[in-house]
Design a protein around this motif. Structure first.
Motif, mmCIF file in Angstrom:
data_model
loop_
_atom_site.group_PDB
_atom_site.id
_atom_site.type_symbol
_atom_site.label_atom_id
_atom_site.label_comp_id
_atom_site.label_asym_id
_atom_site.label_seq_id
_atom_site.Cartn_x
_atom_site.Cartn_y
_atom_site.Cartn_z
ATOM 1 N N SER A 23 0.811 -1.175 -0.051
ATOM 2 C CA SER A 23 0.037 -0.085 -0.134
ATOM 3 C C SER A 23 0.821 1.527 -0.083
ATOM 4 C CB SER A 23 -0.948 0.053 1.316
ATOM 5 O OG SER A 23 -1.433 1.232 1.284
ATOM 6 N N ASP A 24 0.404 2.136 -0.815
ATOM 7 C CA ASP A 24 0.936 3.684 -0.842
ATOM 8 C C ASP A 24 0.176 4.542 0.198
ATOM 9 O OD1 ASP A 24 -1.190 3.691 -2.551
ATOM 10 O OD2 ASP A 24 -0.318 5.166 -4.156
ATOM 11 N N ALA A 25 -0.105 4.107 1.191
ATOM 12 C CA ALA A 25 -1.104 4.536 2.288
ATOM 13 C C ALA A 25 -1.352 6.032 2.370
ATOM 14 C CB ALA A 25 -0.889 3.899 3.692
ATOM 15 N N LYS A 26 -0.151 6.733 2.393
ATOM 16 C CA LYS A 26 -0.129 8.266 2.502
ATOM 17 C C LYS A 26 -0.382 9.046 1.330
ATOM 18 C CE LYS A 26 0.419 11.656 5.581
ATOM 19 N NZ LYS A 26 -0.742 11.904 6.562
ATOM 20 N N ASN A 27 -0.500 8.338 0.207
ATOM 21 C CA ASN A 27 -0.938 8.860 -1.058
ATOM 22 C C ASN A 27 -2.149 9.849 -1.031
ATOM 23 O OD1 ASN A 27 -0.754 9.825 -3.722
ATOM 24 N ND2 ASN A 27 -2.129 7.980 -4.199
ATOM 25 N N GLU A 28 -3.144 8.952 -0.593
ATOM 26 C CA GLU A 28 -4.449 9.563 -0.649
ATOM 27 C C GLU A 28 -5.262 9.134 0.563
ATOM 28 O OE1 GLU A 28 -8.066 9.945 -3.997
ATOM 29 O OE2 GLU A 28 -6.115 8.356 -4.464
ATOM 30 N N VAL A 29 -6.385 8.721 0.519
ATOM 31 C CA VAL A 29 -7.412 8.424 1.628
ATOM 32 C C VAL A 29 -8.066 7.109 1.589
ATOM 33 C CG1 VAL A 29 -8.041 10.821 2.045
ATOM 34 C CG2 VAL A 29 -9.376 9.304 0.747
ATOM 35 N N ILE A 35 -7.116 -0.979 4.344
ATOM 36 C CA ILE A 35 -6.256 -1.770 5.386
ATOM 37 C C ILE A 35 -7.039 -1.782 6.645
ATOM 38 C CG2 ILE A 35 -4.192 -1.522 7.007
ATOM 39 C CD1 ILE A 35 -2.947 0.204 4.542
ATOM 40 N N ALA A 36 -7.743 -0.784 7.318
ATOM 41 C CA ALA A 36 -8.564 -0.830 8.224
ATOM 42 C C ALA A 36 -9.766 -1.890 8.050
ATOM 43 C CB ALA A 36 -9.268 0.644 8.617
ATOM 44 N N TRP A 37 -10.421 -1.885 7.145
ATOM 45 C CA TRP A 37 -11.537 -2.875 6.836
ATOM 46 C C TRP A 37 -10.791 -4.306 6.831
ATOM 47 C CZ3 TRP A 37 -14.282 -3.696 1.433
ATOM 48 C CH2 TRP A 37 -15.426 -4.388 1.569
ATOM 49 N N ILE A 47 -4.353 -11.176 8.466
ATOM 50 C CA ILE A 47 -3.226 -10.240 7.856
ATOM 51 C C ILE A 47 -2.086 -10.371 8.281
ATOM 52 C CG2 ILE A 47 -3.011 -7.749 7.299
ATOM 53 C CD1 ILE A 47 -5.639 -8.920 6.309
ATOM 54 N N GLU A 48 -1.029 -10.982 7.382
ATOM 55 C CA GLU A 48 0.156 -11.257 8.048
ATOM 56 C C GLU A 48 1.132 -10.337 7.867
ATOM 57 O OE1 GLU A 48 1.638 -14.833 6.213
ATOM 58 O OE2 GLU A 48 -0.279 -15.927 6.953
ATOM 59 N N ALA A 49 0.980 -9.118 6.743
ATOM 60 C CA ALA A 49 2.158 -8.209 6.751
ATOM 61 C C ALA A 49 1.531 -7.321 6.054
ATOM 62 C CB ALA A 49 3.287 -8.704 6.142
ATOM 63 N N VAL A 50 1.950 -5.881 6.238
ATOM 64 C CA VAL A 50 1.559 -4.727 5.232
ATOM 65 C C VAL A 50 2.905 -3.995 4.884
ATOM 66 C CG1 VAL A 50 0.346 -2.518 4.992
ATOM 67 C CG2 VAL A 50 -0.770 -4.454 6.567
ATOM 68 N N TYR A 51 2.882 -3.921 3.634
ATOM 69 C CA TYR A 51 4.157 -3.239 2.860
ATOM 70 C C TYR A 51 3.953 -1.882 2.535
ATOM 71 C CZ TYR A 51 5.044 -8.535 2.329
ATOM 72 O OH TYR A 51 5.218 -9.554 2.786
ATOM 73 N N ALA A 52 4.900 -1.104 2.682
ATOM 74 C CA ALA A 52 4.843 0.401 2.252
ATOM 75 C C ALA A 52 5.191 0.267 0.771
ATOM 76 C CB ALA A 52 5.617 1.207 3.145
ATOM 77 N N ALA A 53 4.562 0.953 0.041
ATOM 78 C CA ALA A 53 4.843 0.972 -1.516
ATOM 79 C C ALA A 53 5.358 2.491 -1.516
ATOM 80 C CB ALA A 53 3.624 0.491 -2.374
ATOM 81 N N TYR A 83 4.851 4.134 5.043
ATOM 82 C CA TYR A 83 5.030 3.253 6.079
ATOM 83 C C TYR A 83 4.721 3.885 7.581
ATOM 84 C CZ TYR A 83 8.296 1.012 9.651
ATOM 85 O OH TYR A 83 8.768 0.175 10.881
ATOM 86 N N GLU A 84 4.687 5.139 7.779
ATOM 87 C CA GLU A 84 4.353 5.767 9.167
ATOM 88 C C GLU A 84 3.044 5.629 9.074
ATOM 89 O OE1 GLU A 84 6.147 6.113 11.593
ATOM 90 O OE2 GLU A 84 8.028 5.835 10.735
ATOM 91 N N GLU A 85 2.216 5.842 7.962
ATOM 92 C CA GLU A 85 0.661 5.916 7.988
ATOM 93 C C GLU A 85 0.074 4.504 8.377
ATOM 94 O OE1 GLU A 85 -3.227 7.997 7.160
ATOM 95 O OE2 GLU A 85 -1.158 8.457 8.086
ATOM 96 N N ILE A 86 0.735 3.453 7.682
ATOM 97 C CA ILE A 86 0.035 2.232 8.006
ATOM 98 C C ILE A 86 0.403 2.011 9.475
ATOM 99 C CG2 ILE A 86 0.760 -0.305 7.730
ATOM 100 C CD1 ILE A 86 1.723 0.606 4.991
ATOM 101 N N ARG A 87 1.518 2.048 10.054
ATOM 102 C CA ARG A 87 1.662 2.028 11.613
ATOM 103 C C ARG A 87 0.636 2.850 12.179
ATOM 104 N NH1 ARG A 87 6.239 -0.306 13.485
ATOM 105 N NH2 ARG A 87 5.993 0.837 15.480
#
Length: 346
Positions: A23-29, A35-37, A47-53, A83-87
């Protein structure tokens, strides 16, 4: 992989699925919603891992000018912000992100098509190769991390199913949009390498997933920590008429390129005075498909050929290509109904 096995993998089973999200989590909304859903659907997903794109807005500025997207030009910085947004999403849900969130690529796949090394790539390869059970890889940004893992370890394709949001439908002349446009080489590899792929195009498919300001206020705001946060970041996108006009122009010029035969000068003669605010939550289409395939209608097609210019190549030999599954329609009301039910309580 023989086509019988591929078709089996492209049919999503019942029961609990092993998932990683890229996920490019901080790009948009929209990533935050997805991720939350997923994290709030433990009966369906492990959910085993989330990667920052990585992400950068250079692709927009070079093609249409800076209509709506702001300052992010460095994909490394985009990845770090994601990465920080996913955390942060993990923490808002009361979950510990340590050991579950990984940094991804700091740039895109180069002209020599070398993999971009990162913690995310190493984890995906190790996690996928060391399990007999299928790992579902949800990719909701530039597919650099996923494509890099498949380039570095081609046998990974036998162990995973990729669900990727990006590009435009095949009946468009082009595939151009943000996720695909940032790393065309990565997208080409997804379509060419033979990995079981569920592809969700953007316009007229994921674009159906529009969430209004009133819905955010009434259905999520104040219901939970994550609900309030998602409401805040959605409402932050709504400011004034000029911004709405800018976004409409961006869609016509980039996402809907070639679907209109009249000029921007012509449209400028007509006045828009009002706007009913909503925001497309594109990325939840991937989670929706895996949670309930009936919510996202799809068909098997020969894997398309994507040119270096991000246009679909018309080839008589298409029927000899391996199959992928492509989404055609999203059941918007059913999807948001489940999402809201999962997110409106702590």
């Amino acid at each position: 992989m023989d086509e019988t096995t591929r078709r089996q993998k492209l049919t999503i089973p019942e029961g609990r699925l092993r998932i990683v999200i890229d996920s490019d989590a901080k790009n948009e909304v929209d990533d935050q919603f997805a991720i939350a859903w997923a994290l709030r659907s433990p009966e369906r997903f492990q959910i085993e891992a989330v990667y920052a794109a990585p992400f950068s807005h250079t692709v927009f500025r070079h093609n249409i000018g800076d209509y709506d997207f702001l300052v992010q030009e460095d994909p490394k910085e985009g990845m770090e912000q994601s990465y920080e947004e996913i955390r942060k999403i993990y923490q808002l849900l009361g979950e510990n992100p340590d050991g579950k969130v990984f940094r991804g690529a700091t740039g895109y796949i180069d002209e020599d098509r070398n993999p971009v090394q990162s913690d995310a790539v190493h984890d995906l390869i190790e996690r996928g190769m060391n399990s007999e059970e299928t790992l579902y890889v949800v990719s909701i940004g530039a597919c650099t991390n996923v494509a890099s893992a498949l380039i570095q370890e081609p046998k990974l394709a036998e162990h995973i199913v990729v669900v990727w949001l990006g590009g435009q439908p095949l009946y468009f002349d082009h595939g151009y949009e943000f996720n695909m446009g940032q790393d065309i080489r990565g997208a080409q590899h997804l379509f060419n390498c033979g990995v079981p792929l569920v592809w969700i195009p953007c316009m007229n498919v994921a674009s159906l997933l529009s969430f209004s300001d009133d819905e955010a206020k009434s259905k999520l705001n104040g219901k939970s920590r994550i609900g309030t946060y998602l409401t805040d970041i959605v409402l932050d996108q709504f400011s004034n008429l000029d911004k709405a006009l800018s976004r409409g122009k961006m869609h016509r010029t980039l996402q809907l390129r070639g679907r209109e035969d009249q000029s921007e000068e012509y449209f400028a003669r007509f006045e828009s005075k009002y706007v009913a605010w909503s925001r497309t939550i594109w990325d939840i289409s991937t989670i929706a498909f895996l949670k309930n395939p009936g919510w996202v209608q799809s068909t098997r097609v020969p894997s398309p050929i994507l040119g270096d210019d991000c246009r679909w190549v018309k080839d008589r030999e298409m029927t000899s290509r391996h199959e992928i599954r492509v989404a055609n329609y999203c059941q918007r009301d059913l999807i948001f109904g489940d999402l809201v039910a999962c997110l409106n309580h702590d």
